[in-house]
Structure formats: structure tokens, C-alpha cells
Design a protein around this motif. Structure first.
Motif, PDB file in Angstrom:
ATOM      1  N   ASP A 146     -27.131  31.635 -10.774  1.00  0.00           N
ATOM      2  CA  ASP A 146     -27.785  32.133 -11.796  1.00  0.00           C
ATOM      3  C   ASP A 146     -28.815  30.960 -12.586  1.00  0.00           C
ATOM      4  O   ASP A 146     -30.021  31.296 -12.901  1.00  0.00           O
ATOM      5  CB  ASP A 146     -26.923  32.964 -13.120  1.00  0.00           C
ATOM      6  CG  ASP A 146     -26.619  34.257 -12.469  1.00  0.00           C
ATOM      7  OD1 ASP A 146     -27.254  34.782 -11.544  1.00  0.00           O
ATOM      8  OD2 ASP A 146     -25.649  34.916 -12.963  1.00  0.00           O
ATOM      9  N   VAL A 147     -28.170  29.891 -12.779  1.00  0.00           N
ATOM     10  CA  VAL A 147     -28.763  28.808 -13.381  1.00  0.00           C
ATOM     11  C   VAL A 147     -29.989  28.310 -12.524  1.00  0.00           C
ATOM     12  O   VAL A 147     -31.102  27.995 -12.957  1.00  0.00           O
ATOM     13  CB  VAL A 147     -27.704  27.710 -13.915  1.00  0.00           C
ATOM     14  CG1 VAL A 147     -28.448  26.401 -14.054  1.00  0.00           C
ATOM     15  CG2 VAL A 147     -27.122  28.284 -14.958  1.00  0.00           C
ATOM     16  N   LYS A 187     -31.415  30.016 -10.368  1.00  0.00           N
ATOM     17  CA  LYS A 187     -32.598  30.730 -10.261  1.00  0.00           C
ATOM     18  C   LYS A 187     -33.488  30.902 -11.594  1.00  0.00           C
ATOM     19  O   LYS A 187     -34.759  31.087 -11.497  1.00  0.00           O
ATOM     20  CB  LYS A 187     -31.852  32.376 -10.177  1.00  0.00           C
ATOM     21  CG  LYS A 187     -31.291  32.860  -8.882  1.00  0.00           C
ATOM     22  CD  LYS A 187     -30.811  34.036  -8.892  1.00  0.00           C
ATOM     23  CE  LYS A 187     -29.954  34.369  -7.568  1.00  0.00           C
ATOM     24  NZ  LYS A 187     -29.345  35.696  -7.513  1.00  0.00           N
ATOM     25  N   ALA A 188     -32.617  30.503 -12.532  1.00  0.00           N
ATOM     26  CA  ALA A 188     -33.515  30.494 -13.972  1.00  0.00           C
ATOM     27  C   ALA A 188     -34.509  29.175 -13.897  1.00  0.00           C
ATOM     28  O   ALA A 188     -35.598  29.138 -14.064  1.00  0.00           O
ATOM     29  CB  ALA A 188     -32.636  30.286 -15.070  1.00  0.00           C
ATOM     30  N   TYR A 189     -33.975  27.906 -13.113  1.00  0.00           N
ATOM     31  CA  TYR A 189     -34.913  26.872 -12.794  1.00  0.00           C
ATOM     32  C   TYR A 189     -35.967  27.044 -12.037  1.00  0.00           C
ATOM     33  O   TYR A 189     -37.230  26.949 -12.214  1.00  0.00           O
ATOM     34  CB  TYR A 189     -33.994  25.592 -12.403  1.00  0.00           C
ATOM     35  CG  TYR A 189     -33.351  24.768 -13.260  1.00  0.00           C
ATOM     36  CD1 TYR A 189     -34.105  24.101 -14.071  1.00  0.00           C
ATOM     37  CD2 TYR A 189     -31.903  24.865 -13.264  1.00  0.00           C
ATOM     38  CE1 TYR A 189     -33.404  23.074 -14.921  1.00  0.00           C
ATOM     39  CE2 TYR A 189     -31.501  23.721 -14.433  1.00  0.00           C
ATOM     40  CZ  TYR A 189     -32.105  23.103 -14.999  1.00  0.00           C
ATOM     41  OH  TYR A 189     -31.662  22.015 -15.830  1.00  0.00           O
ATOM     42  N   ALA A 201     -38.474  29.215 -13.865  1.00  0.00           N
ATOM     43  CA  ALA A 201     -39.051  28.252 -14.921  1.00  0.00           C
ATOM     44  C   ALA A 201     -40.360  27.283 -14.331  1.00  0.00           C
ATOM     45  O   ALA A 201     -41.290  27.024 -14.823  1.00  0.00           O
ATOM     46  CB  ALA A 201     -38.240  27.480 -15.487  1.00  0.00           C
TER      47      ALA A 201
END
Length: 95
Positions: free
Chosen positions: A16-17, A19-21, A24
Motif C-alpha cells: 500500500d505504501v 502504491k501511494a508513492y 504521488a
């Protein structure tokens, strides 16, 4: 995101982290911001301005992972000299 996950300690980033990067980094202008950070490392004060006038004036805390594969921890120590009031905290096990 692959480069981050491969250079970090196992388990540092969840899917999930990462994917967030990725999300962004897809924002317009993000790549320019990232590249400008590296370009700024080689900047010098403009002609006619002393190093003292060019220093960062606000209190600054630099947090640096000693296991970073790309940026050596000596760079953090050098960066302190570019600030009027700075402190560096090294994290031995961080990337």
C-alpha cells in the motif's frame, strides 16, 4: 517504487505504501521536484553573496539513514555547515 523497495530493508514498505508513492510520483511536476533536489547539491552562492549570507536561517534538523545506498552520510554533515542553526541525527539502520 522498485528501486525503493530493493534498496530498503525487507519489510520497510508495504504494498500500500509503494502504491501511494507511485500515485504521488505521477502528479505533474513531481519528477522535476525530485531532480531539482539532486541538482541543488551542486549549487554555489551567486556572485557577490558570501557563504554567510547564503546560509539557511531557520533552525534545521537533518535526519539521515546511514544505510542509504545512494547518498553518503558525509553529505549530511556537510549540509549542517550550510545552515546557521542545524543538527543532524543519524539513524544507523535506516535507508
Amino acid at each position: 517504487a522498485k528501486l525503493i523497495s530493493e534498496s530498503a530493508l525487507p519489510g520497510t514498505f508495504t504494498d500500500d505504501v509503494l502504491k501511494a508513492y507511485k500515485m504521488a510520483w505521477n502528479d505533474p511536476g513531481t519528477m522535476n521536484c525530485q531532480l531539482n533536489w539532486y541538482r541543488a547539491m551542486f549549487q554555489r552562492p551567486p556572485k557577490g553573496i558570501s557563504r554567510e549570507q547564503y546560509k539557511v536561517k531557520v533552525p534545521t534538523l537533518i535526519i539521515w539513514g546511514k544505510k542509504d545506498e545512494f547518498l553518503k552520510h558525509e553529505m549530511a554533515t556537510h549540509s549542517v555547515g550550510l545552515c546557521e542553526n542545524a543538527k543532524v541525527e543519524f539513524i544507523d539502520e535506516a535507508t
